[in-house]
Design an enzyme around this catalytic site. Sequence first.
Site, short mmCIF file in Angstrom:
data_model
loop_
_atom_site.label_atom_id
_atom_site.label_comp_id
_atom_site.label_asym_id
_atom_site.label_seq_id
_atom_site.Cartn_x
_atom_site.Cartn_y
_atom_site.Cartn_z
N GLY A 56 -0.99 1.34 2.29
CA GLY A 56 -1.56 0.09 0.93
C GLY A 56 -3.76 -0.21 1.50
N GLU A 57 -3.75 -1.57 1.12
CA GLU A 57 -4.61 -1.81 1.25
C GLU A 57 -5.05 -2.77 2.17
OE1 GLU A 57 -8.64 -0.27 1.53
OE2 GLU A 57 -8.71 -2.38 2.17
N SER A 58 -5.53 -2.75 3.64
CA SER A 58 -5.51 -3.62 4.52
C SER A 58 -6.34 -5.02 4.05
CB SER A 58 -5.64 -3.33 6.04
OG SER A 58 -7.33 -3.40 5.72
N CYS A 88 -0.65 2.79 8.46
CA CYS A 88 -1.88 2.54 7.94
C CYS A 88 -1.92 1.20 7.90
CB CYS A 88 -1.91 3.44 6.43
SG CYS A 88 -3.53 4.15 6.36
N ARG A 117 -11.19 1.22 10.39
CA ARG A 117 -10.61 1.82 9.45
C ARG A 117 -11.26 2.86 8.27
NH1 ARG A 117 -12.20 -1.86 5.35
NH2 ARG A 117 -10.93 -0.80 3.66
N ILE A 146 -3.67 9.01 4.72
CA ILE A 146 -4.93 9.11 3.78
C ILE A 146 -5.44 7.78 3.57
CG2 ILE A 146 -4.44 8.31 1.38
CD1 ILE A 146 -1.74 9.02 1.36
N ARG A 147 -6.96 7.85 3.44
CA ARG A 147 -7.80 6.70 4.45
C ARG A 147 -7.41 6.17 5.04
NH1 ARG A 147 -7.20 6.91 -1.35
NH2 ARG A 147 -6.44 5.28 -0.94
N HIS A 183 1.36 8.09 7.26
CA HIS A 183 2.65 7.67 6.42
C HIS A 183 3.79 8.83 6.95
CE1 HIS A 183 0.12 5.12 3.81
NE2 HIS A 183 -1.06 6.04 3.89
N GLU A 185 6.92 8.23 6.00
CA GLU A 185 7.96 8.17 4.34
C GLU A 185 7.23 9.03 3.34
OE1 GLU A 185 4.90 6.10 5.50
OE2 GLU A 185 3.97 5.68 3.18
#
Length: 208
Positions: A56-58, A88, A117, A146-147, A183, A185
């Site tokens: 997600g976004e840490s 991630c 990051r 992803i990023r 990821h 998953e």
Amino acid sequence: MAGNGAEIAAPRIGVLALQGDFREHLAILRSLGADAAPVRRASELTEIDGLVIPGGESSVMDKLSRQFGLAEPLREAIVGGLPVYGTCAGLIMLADRIVDGIAGQQSLGGLDVAVRRNAFGSQLDSFETDLDVPELGETPVHAVFIRAPIVEQVGGGAHPLAVLDDGRVVAVEQGNLIGTSFHPEMAGELRFHEYLLAKVAARAATRG
Ligand code: GLN
């Protein structure tokens, strides 16, 4: 773990569900026979045998976990030996040191690593590759980035589980903690979740 001794109860695995792709992790854990549940409150932490921190976004996950009073209880659970797998943004949350965090960004810590990051820059926002992960067997892991963050330093307590062709570390382990930059998953890869469940089972066995 709950149970009356007559049958072995499925391990209860929480997925931190403040933000990010927690639903995919719940589905994978259920497919592996775990009793998986979203975690949004500190009280829910006392009920689980293991935890996944999703992507997600840490920086958002950090803020929400502090607002919801979850950050300190999570730190205590990690120090207490709870098996945790971070992917991630979840890896960033588990890192003792964050490079290029937003101002004031905190992590939960536990993994003796420095994680940068968004380490691949905007041209290479997302990519996929196959990785050797000896601990998970001979078949390579198909990894979706992803990023994604990169593990820039691995301290004495932690050890790499996977590296890119150029040697950069993208998966680490330390005791009951696992972190991956990518990821699994999203690629139907189940072995990291199985690896977490093995840690949960081993911990349950030693606790009786
Ligand atoms: N760039 C995100 C962060 O800093 C991580 C991206 C992800 O989890 N896919 O938290």
